[in-house]
Design an enzyme around this catalytic site. Structure first.
Site, PDB file in Angstrom:
ATOM      1  N   HIS A 195      45.546  -4.478  38.344  1.00 22.69           N
ATOM      2  CA  HIS A 195      44.831  -5.586  39.042  1.00 22.69           C
ATOM      3  C   HIS A 195      45.380  -6.847  38.525  1.00 22.69           C
ATOM      4  CE1 HIS A 195      41.434  -3.101  40.793  1.00 22.69           C
ATOM      5  NE2 HIS A 195      41.914  -2.375  39.872  1.00 22.69           N
ATOM      6  N   ASN A 235      41.919  -6.372  45.739  1.00 28.13           N
ATOM      7  CA  ASN A 235      40.453  -7.205  45.257  1.00 28.13           C
ATOM      8  C   ASN A 235      40.731  -8.267  44.446  1.00 28.13           C
ATOM      9  OD1 ASN A 235      41.267  -5.424  42.998  1.00 28.13           O
ATOM     10  ND2 ASN A 235      39.216  -4.912  42.804  1.00 28.13           N
ATOM     11  N   HIS A 256      49.010   1.274  39.590  1.00 29.84           N
ATOM     12  CA  HIS A 256      47.435   1.005  39.693  1.00 29.84           C
ATOM     13  C   HIS A 256      46.819  -0.149  38.838  1.00 29.84           C
ATOM     14  CE1 HIS A 256      43.131   2.266  40.872  1.00 29.84           C
ATOM     15  NE2 HIS A 256      43.180   0.817  40.536  1.00 29.84           N
ATOM     16  N   HIS A 299      39.698   4.797  46.568  1.00 29.58           N
ATOM     17  CA  HIS A 299      38.581   4.798  45.337  1.00 29.58           C
ATOM     18  C   HIS A 299      37.545   5.665  45.942  1.00 29.58           C
ATOM     19  CE1 HIS A 299      36.432   2.525  42.322  1.00 29.58           C
ATOM     20  NE2 HIS A 299      35.506   3.376  42.845  1.00 29.58           N
ATOM     21  N   HIS A 344      42.481   7.174  40.016  1.00 29.58           N
ATOM     22  CA  HIS A 344      41.557   7.127  39.106  1.00 29.58           C
ATOM     23  C   HIS A 344      40.710   8.446  38.989  1.00 29.58           C
ATOM     24  CE1 HIS A 344      39.272   4.804  41.514  1.00 29.58           C
ATOM     25  NE2 HIS A 344      39.660   3.558  40.828  1.00 29.58           N
ATOM     26  N   ASP A 347      45.227   1.790  35.621  1.00 32.83           N
ATOM     27  CA  ASP A 347      44.161   0.861  36.524  1.00 32.83           C
ATOM     28  C   ASP A 347      43.726  -0.449  35.281  1.00 32.83           C
ATOM     29  OD1 ASP A 347      42.032  -0.053  37.788  1.00 32.83           O
ATOM     30  OD2 ASP A 347      40.558   1.575  37.155  1.00 32.83           O
ATOM     31  N   HIS A 390      38.952  -8.480  32.169  1.00 37.42           N
ATOM     32  CA  HIS A 390      37.959  -9.342  32.196  1.00 37.42           C
ATOM     33  C   HIS A 390      37.958 -10.140  30.827  1.00 37.42           C
ATOM     34  CE1 HIS A 390      36.290  -7.500  35.902  1.00 37.42           C
ATOM     35  NE2 HIS A 390      36.533  -6.707  35.498  1.00 37.42           N
ATOM     36  N   ARG A 404      44.816  -9.902  39.338  1.00 37.48           N
ATOM     37  CA  ARG A 404      43.776 -10.938  39.291  1.00 37.48           C
ATOM     38  C   ARG A 404      44.281 -12.259  39.766  1.00 37.48           C
ATOM     39  NH1 ARG A 404      39.771  -7.277  38.663  1.00 37.48           N
ATOM     40  NH2 ARG A 404      39.352  -6.613  36.525  1.00 37.48           N
TER      41      ARG A 404
END
Length: 452
Positions: free
Chosen positions: A77, A109, A75, A196, A257, A330, A334, A79
Site C-alpha cells: 500500500h 485503496n 501486495h 480480499h 494474505h 501487505d 499508518h 498510500r
C-alpha cells in the site's frame, strides 16, 4: 564511460558459488566459480574484448556471501495519492530497497481509489518518480463495473490485475456481486484477479454479539476482539464462496494474505479439482498470534487479523511444504499517532517491506522451506503473472536486480525504520540476516556495506 561490473565469489541460496558480469543493466555472463573461473584462471578480458575500449571494469568481491534475486512484493500500500503523511512513493522505495525489494504491486485503496483510467495514470505518474518497478491494481465497485473490460484489456496501462474487496467494507471499493463480475471481466484477462476474502455478514454478526454490553463510545475495548470479530470462520466462508464461483466460471483466482490453515485446505482441494488458484501469505500471519496482543496491542491490528497459536503453527506447515505461492508483506503503514488510538478508531495495517528478505529467510530456516521454494516465493514465481518478466532470477539476459545478504544478525529498531511511519511491529526482534546492498537494473540503490 560504459561500466562493466564483475561480481566474484557470489554464493547462491542453493549453495553454489558463481561469478557474473553486469553491463548496461543486464546480467550478461554467469559461470560457476569452481569449474569455470578459478580452476581455469579466467581472464575478464575474454568477456570485454571487442567492446568499447573506454569500458571501465569494476571488480566486486562478494566474499562468498549470499547473492539473491531482488524480491517482488505483490501486495503493498503506497498510500499515495491521498495519504502521503503515512507513506509516499519515495519513502516506500527507500524501505523496499532496504528489504531487497525492487518491484511492487500497489493496492487501489488510495485517495482517490484507483478505479478509472485517469486514476491509474495519475498514480503511475507519481510512482515513476521512484526507482521502483511497479504495477498497479485496479479496484472494482458498482461505479466502474461497466468499464472493467476496456481498462483491463489495455496493454498500455501498468496494471497487474483487478483487486476485489469481497466482504470488506472499504467504501467505493466493496463489491460482492460475483455473477455480474464474471460477465464484466475480459476474456483471457491480463494480470491477476485477486480477492480480499472476509465475509462481512459474519463479521457484522460477530461484532454485534461481542460488543453487546459495551458502550458504543467505550475507549477500553480490548484489541484482541479484532481476531474474534473478523473470525477465522469469516475468512473460511468467504474463500469457500469465491472458490465455488471460480470453479463455476473456470476463472483463475488469487487469494490475498491467507491467514488460516482452513483456507489452505479449501485451496488445496480446489487445486486437486483442476482450478487454477494461487495464494500469498504475509509475515505477520506466520510470526504473530493472538497471544501477542498483550504486548503489541494496537500495533497488531490488521485485516485479516492474527490467528490463534495453533492456527499459526498449521499455516507454517503449509508454508514449509511450499504450498503457498507468494510471500508478500501487505505493507500498510499508518502513523503511530493513528495506531495508538482506541480499538474502534485504530486503523488496520502494519509496515513490513523493509525486512522482506531477512523475514523470509528467517521463516525458511525455522520451517525447513527449501532454498528453491524460498526463491520462488520471494521472486521468481511472481515475475510473469504480475508483469515483471525481466526480474526474479539471476540468469543471463535478466535485469541485474539482485541483493547482497550477509548472515549477520540485526536487531530491528524503530529508530532505524526508513518507512515514513517510523515504527515496526517487529521492533526488538533479532533477524539472522541483513541486506547489505541492493542493485536494480545494474544500479546500486541501497548500500549498507559497500563503498562503491
Amino acid at each position: 564511460m560504459n561500466q562493466v561490473y564483475k561480481f566474484h565469489n557470489a554464493k547462491l541460496l542453493t549453495g553454489e558459488c558463481i561469478d557474473f558480469i553486469v553491463e548496461n543493466g543486464k546480467i550478461t555472463d554467469l559461470l560457476p566459480v569452481t569449474t569455470s573461473i578459478h580452476n581455469a584462471k579466467f581472464d575478464l578480458a575474454d568477456f570485454v574484448k571487442n567492446r568499447n575500449p573506454s569500458t571501465d571494469i569494476i571488480n566486486i568481491d562478494c566474499k562468498a556471501e549470499l547473492i539473491l534475486p531482488a524480491a517482488i512484493d505483490v501486495h503493498v500500500h503506497s498510500r499515495e495519492p491521498g495519504f502521503s503523511h503515512k507513506e509516499d512513493w519515495m519513502t516506500l522505495s527507500n524501505a523496499a530497497f532496504k528489504g531487497g525489494v525492487v518491484a511492487v504491486c500497489d493496492m487501489p485503496n488510495t485517495l482517490p481509489p484507483t478505479m478509472s483510467r485517469a486514476d491509474i495514470e495519475e498514480k503511475a505518474h507519481i510512482a515513476q518518480k521512484s526507482k521502483l518497478a511497479f504495477k498497479l491494481y485496479l479496484g472494482v465497485g458498482k461505479a466502474n463495473i461497466g468499464s472493467l473490460k476496456n481498462i483491463l484489456s489495455d496493454p498500455s496501462l501498468p496494471l497487474c490485475g483487478l483487486k476485489v474487496y469481497y466482504g470488506q467494507s472499504t467504501g467505493e471499493l466493496m463489491y460482492d456481486d460475483l455473477e455480474t463480475l464474471a460477465k464484466a471481466l475480459p476474456e483471457n484477462m491480463r494480470g491477476v484477479l485477486t480477492f480480499h476474502s472476509e465475509d462481512q455478514c459474519r463479521i457484522d454478526h460477530n461484532e454485534k454479539e461481542l460488543l453487546t454490553g459495551y458502550n458504543s463510545k467505550d475507549d477500553s475495548l480490548p484489541y484482541e476482539l479484532h481476531s474474534k470479530i473478523r473470525s477465522s470462520d469469516s475468512a473460511w466462508q468467504s474463500t469457500k464462496v469465491i472458490l465455488e464461483w471460480a470453479k463455476k466460471w473456470q476463472q483463475p483466482v488469487h487469494i490475498a494474505h491467507i491467514s488460516t490453515p482452513a483456507e489452505m485446505e479449501l485451496i488445496e482441494e480446489a487445486r486437486q479439482g483442476g482450478l487454477h488458484v494461487t495464494a500469498e501469505v504475509a509475515p505477520h500471519h506466520l510470526i504473530f498470534s493472538t497471544d501477542d496482543y498483550e504486548h503489541l496491542g494496537p500495533l497488531l491490528k490488521m485485516n485479516p487479523p492474527v490467528r490463534s497459536p495453533e492456527e499459526v503453527h498449521e499455516l507454517r506447515n503449509y508454508f514449509a511444504k511450499g504450498l503457498i505461492d507468494y510471500f508478500a508483506t501487505d505493507h500498510a503503514p499508518h502513523t503511530l499517532v493513528e495506531k495508538n488510538q482506541p480499538y474502534k478508531l485504530c486503523p488496520s495495517g502494519v509496515p513490513s517491506i523493509e525486512y522482506f528478505w531477512p523475514l523470509l529467510l528467517l521463516l525458511a530456516d525455522q520451517t525447513g522451506l527449501s532454498p528453491v521454494q524460498t526463491l520462488q516465493m520471494g521472486a521468481a514465481k511472481a515475475a510473469i503473472p504480475f508483469g515483471f518478466s525481466s526480474l526474479g532470477k539471476l540468469e543471463v539476459g535478466y535485469d541485474a536486480s539482485f541483493v547482497w545478504i550477509s548472515r549477520q544478525t540485526q536487531t530491528i529498531r524503530n529508530k532505524e525504520v526508513v518507512s515514513k511511519c517510523r515504527w515496526s511491529p517487529y521492533d526488538g526482534m533479532e533477524l539472522p540476516y541483513t541486506v547489505c546492498a541492493t542493485w536494480h537494473k545494474g544500479q546500486l540503490v541501497y548500500n549498507n556495506k559497500l563503498n562503491d
